[in-house]
Design a protein around this motif. Structure first.
Motif, PDB file in Angstrom:
ATOM      1  N   CYS A  26       0.860  -1.187   0.000  1.00  0.00           N
ATOM      2  CA  CYS A  26       0.000   0.000   0.000  1.00  0.00           C
ATOM      3  C   CYS A  26       0.898   1.240   0.000  1.00  0.00           C
ATOM      4  O   CYS A  26       1.679   1.441   0.925  1.00  0.00           O
ATOM      5  CB  CYS A  26      -0.912   0.002   1.220  1.00  0.00           C
ATOM      6  SG  CYS A  26      -1.835   1.537   1.359  1.00  0.00           S
ATOM      7  N   HIS A  45      -5.605   3.470   7.219  1.00  0.00           N
ATOM      8  CA  HIS A  45      -5.295   3.541   5.792  1.00  0.00           C
ATOM      9  C   HIS A  45      -5.884   4.815   5.174  1.00  0.00           C
ATOM     10  O   HIS A  45      -5.210   5.523   4.429  1.00  0.00           O
ATOM     11  CB  HIS A  45      -5.868   2.326   5.053  1.00  0.00           C
ATOM     12  CG  HIS A  45      -5.861   2.492   3.558  1.00  0.00           C
ATOM     13  ND1 HIS A  45      -4.765   2.202   2.793  1.00  0.00           N
ATOM     14  CD2 HIS A  45      -6.823   2.982   2.715  1.00  0.00           C
ATOM     15  CE1 HIS A  45      -5.034   2.501   1.521  1.00  0.00           C
ATOM     16  NE2 HIS A  45      -6.285   2.974   1.454  1.00  0.00           N
ATOM     17  N   HIS A  73      -8.312  -3.928   4.623  1.00  0.00           N
ATOM     18  CA  HIS A  73      -7.206  -2.990   4.815  1.00  0.00           C
ATOM     19  C   HIS A  73      -7.697  -1.539   4.708  1.00  0.00           C
ATOM     20  O   HIS A  73      -7.309  -0.678   5.500  1.00  0.00           O
ATOM     21  CB  HIS A  73      -6.100  -3.235   3.786  1.00  0.00           C
ATOM     22  CG  HIS A  73      -5.020  -2.205   3.838  1.00  0.00           C
ATOM     23  ND1 HIS A  73      -4.183  -2.079   4.916  1.00  0.00           N
ATOM     24  CD2 HIS A  73      -4.687  -1.211   2.981  1.00  0.00           C
ATOM     25  CE1 HIS A  73      -3.351  -1.059   4.714  1.00  0.00           C
ATOM     26  NE2 HIS A  73      -3.655  -0.517   3.535  1.00  0.00           N
ATOM     27  N   CYS A 133       0.092   4.036   2.888  1.00  0.00           N
ATOM     28  CA  CYS A 133       0.482   3.533   4.205  1.00  0.00           C
ATOM     29  C   CYS A 133       2.001   3.492   4.325  1.00  0.00           C
ATOM     30  O   CYS A 133       2.566   3.731   5.387  1.00  0.00           O
ATOM     31  CB  CYS A 133      -0.095   2.145   4.453  1.00  0.00           C
ATOM     32  SG  CYS A 133      -1.855   2.188   4.781  1.00  0.00           S
TER      33      CYS A 133
HETATM   34 ZN   LIG Z   1      -3.050   1.337   3.232  1.00  0.00          ZN
END
Ligand SMILES: [Zn+2]
Length: 268
Positions: A31, A75, A67, A34
Protein backbone atom coordinates in the motif's frame (compact mmCIF):
# COMPACT_ATOMS: atom_id res chain seq x y z
CA UNK A 1 -3.41 -22.19 -2.37
CA UNK A 2 -6.10 -24.66 -1.29
CA UNK A 3 -5.17 -26.89 -4.23
CA UNK A 4 -5.41 -24.09 -6.85
CA UNK A 5 -2.76 -22.12 -8.66
CA UNK A 6 -3.35 -18.50 -7.69
CA UNK A 7 -1.75 -15.26 -8.80
CA UNK A 8 -2.20 -11.51 -8.67
CA UNK A 9 -5.32 -10.33 -10.48
CA UNK A 10 -4.51 -7.15 -12.49
CA UNK A 11 -8.20 -6.10 -12.29
CA UNK A 12 -7.53 -5.18 -8.68
CA UNK A 13 -5.47 -2.27 -9.98
CA UNK A 14 -8.74 -0.79 -11.26
CA UNK A 15 -10.68 -1.37 -8.03
CA UNK A 16 -7.90 -0.08 -5.75
CA UNK A 17 -6.12 2.25 -8.14
CA UNK A 18 -5.47 4.97 -5.57
CA UNK A 19 -3.16 2.88 -3.42
CA UNK A 20 -2.45 -0.67 -4.58
CA UNK A 21 1.09 -1.55 -5.65
CA UNK A 22 2.19 -4.99 -6.87
CA UNK A 23 5.81 -6.09 -6.72
CA UNK A 24 6.72 -8.53 -9.50
CA UNK A 25 10.00 -9.41 -7.78
CA UNK A 26 8.40 -10.27 -4.44
CA UNK A 27 5.06 -11.36 -5.89
CA UNK A 28 3.25 -9.44 -3.16
CA UNK A 29 0.92 -6.47 -2.66
CA UNK A 30 1.83 -3.20 -0.97
CA UNK A 31 0.00 0.00 0.00
CA UNK A 32 1.62 3.24 -1.19
CA UNK A 33 -0.01 5.80 1.19
CA UNK A 34 0.48 3.53 4.21
CA UNK A 35 4.13 3.17 3.19
CA UNK A 36 4.59 6.93 2.85
CA UNK A 37 2.80 7.79 6.09
CA UNK A 38 3.71 4.72 8.10
CA UNK A 39 3.76 6.69 11.35
CA UNK A 40 -0.05 6.88 11.28
CA UNK A 41 -0.54 3.22 10.28
CA UNK A 42 -1.94 0.91 12.94
CA UNK A 43 -1.97 -2.85 13.21
CA UNK A 44 -5.59 -3.11 12.03
CA UNK A 45 -6.37 -4.35 8.50
CA UNK A 46 -2.93 -5.87 8.10
CA UNK A 47 -1.45 -2.37 7.89
CA UNK A 48 2.00 -3.54 8.89
CA UNK A 49 2.06 -6.34 6.31
CA UNK A 50 1.13 -3.95 3.49
CA UNK A 51 4.24 -1.85 4.11
CA UNK A 52 6.83 -4.45 5.13
CA UNK A 53 6.77 -8.03 3.84
CA UNK A 54 3.83 -7.55 1.46
CA UNK A 55 0.53 -9.41 1.28
CA UNK A 56 -0.30 -12.48 -0.81
CA UNK A 57 -4.07 -12.77 -0.51
CA UNK A 58 -4.70 -14.03 -4.05
CA UNK A 59 -7.78 -15.98 -2.99
CA UNK A 60 -9.16 -13.32 -0.67
CA UNK A 61 -9.99 -9.97 -2.24
CA UNK A 62 -11.76 -9.11 1.00
CA UNK A 63 -8.37 -8.63 2.67
CA UNK A 64 -7.95 -5.52 0.54
CA UNK A 65 -11.32 -4.12 1.65
CA UNK A 66 -10.41 -4.96 5.24
CA UNK A 67 -7.21 -2.99 4.82
CA UNK A 68 -9.08 0.08 3.54
CA UNK A 69 -11.54 -0.07 6.46
CA UNK A 70 -13.90 2.73 7.53
CA UNK A 71 -13.66 6.47 6.88
CA UNK A 72 -11.28 7.03 9.81
CA UNK A 73 -9.21 3.90 9.40
CA UNK A 74 -5.46 4.35 9.53
CA UNK A 75 -5.30 3.54 5.79
CA UNK A 76 -7.79 6.28 4.93
CA UNK A 77 -5.97 8.78 7.16
CA UNK A 78 -2.76 7.96 5.30
CA UNK A 79 -4.60 8.13 1.95
CA UNK A 80 -5.89 11.64 2.74
CA UNK A 81 -2.36 12.71 3.64
CA UNK A 82 -1.19 11.26 0.33
CA UNK A 83 -3.87 13.25 -1.54
CA UNK A 84 -2.78 16.45 0.20
CA UNK A 85 0.80 15.73 -0.77
CA UNK A 86 -0.15 15.32 -4.41
CA UNK A 87 -2.30 18.45 -4.54
CA UNK A 88 0.03 20.86 -6.29
CA UNK A 89 -1.69 24.01 -5.10
CA UNK A 90 -1.08 22.97 -1.49
CA UNK A 91 2.50 21.84 -1.83
CA UNK A 92 5.13 23.90 -0.03
CA UNK A 93 7.07 24.67 -3.18
CA UNK A 94 4.03 25.99 -5.03
CA UNK A 95 3.04 28.15 -2.04
CA UNK A 96 6.60 29.50 -2.03
CA UNK A 97 6.42 30.20 -5.78
CA UNK A 98 3.04 31.95 -5.33
CA UNK A 99 4.53 34.09 -2.59
CA UNK A 100 7.62 34.88 -4.59
CA UNK A 101 5.48 35.85 -7.62
CA UNK A 102 3.74 38.42 -5.44
CA UNK A 103 7.05 39.59 -3.96
CA UNK A 104 8.49 39.82 -7.48
CA UNK A 105 5.65 42.01 -8.73
CA UNK A 106 5.89 44.25 -5.65
CA UNK A 107 9.64 44.50 -6.16
CA UNK A 108 9.15 45.58 -9.79
CA UNK A 109 6.66 48.30 -8.81
CA UNK A 110 9.00 49.55 -6.07
CA UNK A 111 12.02 49.54 -8.38
CA UNK A 112 10.09 51.32 -11.15
CA UNK A 113 9.13 54.08 -8.70
CA UNK A 114 12.79 54.53 -7.68
CA UNK A 115 13.87 54.55 -11.35
CA UNK A 116 11.25 57.16 -12.31
CA UNK A 117 12.34 59.34 -9.39
CA UNK A 118 16.01 59.00 -10.37
CA UNK A 119 15.27 59.86 -14.01
CA UNK A 120 13.48 63.09 -13.10
CA UNK A 121 16.18 64.20 -10.67
CA UNK A 122 18.96 63.44 -13.17
CA UNK A 123 17.17 65.28 -15.95
CA UNK A 124 16.68 68.33 -13.76
CA UNK A 125 20.23 68.11 -12.42
CA UNK A 126 19.18 68.47 -8.81
CA UNK A 127 20.59 66.89 -5.67
CA UNK A 128 19.25 63.56 -4.45
CA UNK A 129 19.90 63.67 -0.73
CA UNK A 130 18.47 65.85 2.02
CA UNK A 131 20.13 67.22 5.15
CA UNK A 132 17.65 65.36 7.32
CA UNK A 133 16.10 62.24 5.78
CA UNK A 134 14.54 60.98 9.00
CA UNK A 135 10.87 60.03 9.19
CA UNK A 136 9.83 63.25 10.95
CA UNK A 137 11.87 65.61 8.79
CA UNK A 138 10.00 68.55 7.17
CA UNK A 139 11.93 67.98 3.95
CA UNK A 140 13.57 64.60 3.39
CA UNK A 141 15.48 65.61 0.28
CA UNK A 142 14.50 65.47 -3.40
CA UNK A 143 14.64 61.70 -3.84
CA UNK A 144 12.38 60.74 -0.95
CA UNK A 145 10.07 63.73 -1.43
CA UNK A 146 9.53 62.99 -5.12
CA UNK A 147 9.00 59.30 -4.40
CA UNK A 148 6.36 60.40 -1.89
CA UNK A 149 4.61 62.44 -4.64
CA UNK A 150 4.56 59.41 -6.99
CA UNK A 151 3.22 57.23 -4.18
CA UNK A 152 0.48 59.75 -3.33
CA UNK A 153 -0.71 59.76 -6.93
CA UNK A 154 -0.82 55.99 -7.29
CA UNK A 155 -2.29 53.63 -4.67
CA UNK A 156 -0.57 50.59 -6.24
CA UNK A 157 2.79 52.26 -5.72
CA UNK A 158 1.84 53.56 -2.28
CA UNK A 159 1.11 50.05 -1.07
CA UNK A 160 4.67 48.84 -1.75
CA UNK A 161 7.01 51.81 -1.19
CA UNK A 162 8.40 53.83 1.73
CA UNK A 163 6.66 52.90 4.99
CA UNK A 164 4.87 49.98 3.26
CA UNK A 165 8.07 48.44 1.90
CA UNK A 166 9.96 45.85 3.94
CA UNK A 167 12.52 47.59 6.15
CA UNK A 168 15.34 45.67 4.49
CA UNK A 169 14.08 46.20 0.95
CA UNK A 170 13.21 49.87 0.48
CA UNK A 171 15.23 50.54 -2.70
CA UNK A 172 15.87 54.10 -1.55
CA UNK A 173 19.33 53.87 0.04
CA UNK A 174 22.12 56.07 -1.40
CA UNK A 175 23.83 52.90 -2.63
CA UNK A 176 20.74 51.86 -4.59
CA UNK A 177 20.30 55.42 -5.89
CA UNK A 178 23.88 55.36 -7.20
CA UNK A 179 23.33 51.93 -8.74
CA UNK A 180 20.33 53.22 -10.68
CA UNK A 181 22.23 56.38 -11.69
CA UNK A 182 25.09 54.24 -12.98
CA UNK A 183 22.71 52.09 -15.02
CA UNK A 184 21.05 55.18 -16.52
CA UNK A 185 24.45 56.78 -17.25
CA UNK A 186 25.54 53.65 -19.08
CA UNK A 187 22.38 53.59 -21.21
CA UNK A 188 22.65 57.34 -21.92
CA UNK A 189 26.27 57.02 -23.08
CA UNK A 190 25.32 54.09 -25.27
CA UNK A 191 22.69 56.29 -26.97
CA UNK A 192 25.25 59.10 -27.46
CA UNK A 193 27.76 56.72 -29.05
CA UNK A 194 24.99 55.30 -31.24
CA UNK A 195 24.04 58.81 -32.38
CA UNK A 196 27.69 59.62 -33.09
CA UNK A 197 27.92 56.58 -35.35
CA UNK A 198 31.04 56.52 -37.53
CA UNK A 199 31.42 60.30 -37.59
CA UNK A 200 34.58 62.12 -36.58
CA UNK A 201 34.40 64.06 -33.35
CA UNK A 202 36.24 66.64 -31.24
CA UNK A 203 36.85 66.33 -27.56
CA UNK A 204 36.51 69.08 -25.01
CA UNK A 205 38.55 68.43 -21.92
CA UNK A 206 38.59 70.54 -18.81
CA UNK A 207 40.52 69.79 -15.70
CA UNK A 208 40.31 71.36 -12.28
CA UNK A 209 40.51 70.58 -8.60
CA UNK A 210 37.40 69.82 -6.60
CA UNK A 211 36.85 70.96 -3.01
CA UNK A 212 38.76 67.98 -1.67
CA UNK A 213 41.72 69.14 -3.86
CA UNK A 214 41.43 66.06 -6.08
CA UNK A 215 42.26 66.70 -9.72
CA UNK A 216 39.24 66.05 -11.89
CA UNK A 217 39.05 65.82 -15.62
CA UNK A 218 35.76 66.21 -17.49
CA UNK A 219 35.46 64.97 -21.07
CA UNK A 220 32.81 66.03 -23.57
CA UNK A 221 32.55 65.14 -27.23
CA UNK A 222 31.45 67.45 -30.01
CA UNK A 223 30.23 66.17 -33.34
CA UNK A 224 27.87 66.82 -36.23
CA UNK A 225 24.87 64.52 -36.21
CA UNK A 226 22.87 63.12 -39.14
CA UNK A 227 20.68 66.26 -39.27
CA UNK A 228 23.84 68.39 -39.59
CA UNK A 229 23.40 69.85 -36.12
CA UNK A 230 26.41 70.42 -33.89
CA UNK A 231 26.02 68.33 -30.77
CA UNK A 232 28.00 68.50 -27.55
CA UNK A 233 27.65 65.66 -25.09
CA UNK A 234 29.25 65.14 -21.71
CA UNK A 235 30.95 61.74 -21.65
CA UNK A 236 32.28 61.45 -18.15
CA UNK A 237 34.43 62.72 -15.35
CA UNK A 238 37.45 61.04 -13.86
CA UNK A 239 40.04 61.64 -11.18
CA UNK A 240 43.60 62.13 -12.40
CA UNK A 241 46.76 61.90 -10.33
CA UNK A 242 48.38 64.95 -11.94
CA UNK A 243 47.87 67.33 -14.83
CA UNK A 244 50.76 66.32 -17.06
CA UNK A 245 49.85 66.05 -20.73
CA UNK A 246 50.78 62.34 -20.82
CA UNK A 247 48.58 61.55 -17.80
CA UNK A 248 45.63 63.37 -19.31
CA UNK A 249 46.14 61.71 -22.69
CA UNK A 250 46.23 58.30 -21.07
CA UNK A 251 43.07 59.03 -19.12
CA UNK A 252 41.27 60.39 -22.19
CA UNK A 253 42.27 57.30 -24.15
CA UNK A 254 40.99 54.98 -21.47
CA UNK A 255 37.70 56.88 -21.15
CA UNK A 256 37.12 56.86 -24.90
CA UNK A 257 38.21 53.22 -25.09
CA UNK A 258 35.58 52.40 -22.49
CA UNK A 259 32.96 53.52 -25.00
CA UNK A 260 34.60 51.90 -28.02
CA UNK A 261 36.03 55.17 -29.40
CA UNK A 262 39.62 55.72 -30.46
CA UNK A 263 41.79 58.85 -30.57
CA UNK A 264 42.33 58.32 -34.30
CA UNK A 265 38.74 59.38 -34.97
CA UNK A 266 39.27 62.79 -33.41
CA UNK A 267 39.06 65.56 -35.99
CA UNK A 268 41.29 68.59 -35.66
ZN1 LIG B 1 -3.05 1.34 3.23
Amino acid sequence: MSGFNRKFNPDWYVDYKTWLEYSVAKDALYCLPCYLFRSSVGKKGGGEAFISQGVKCWNRKKALDDHVGGPNSSHNVAARKGEDLLKQSQSISSVLIRQSDKAKSEYRTRLQASITTTKVLLRQGVSFRGHDESEFSENRGNFLEFLEVIANENPDVRSVVLENAPKNHQLTSPKIQKDIVRAIASLTTKEIIKDLGDAFFCILVDESRDVSTKEQMAVAIRYVDKKCCIIERFLGISHVTDTKATTLKKEIESMLGLHGLSLSRIKG
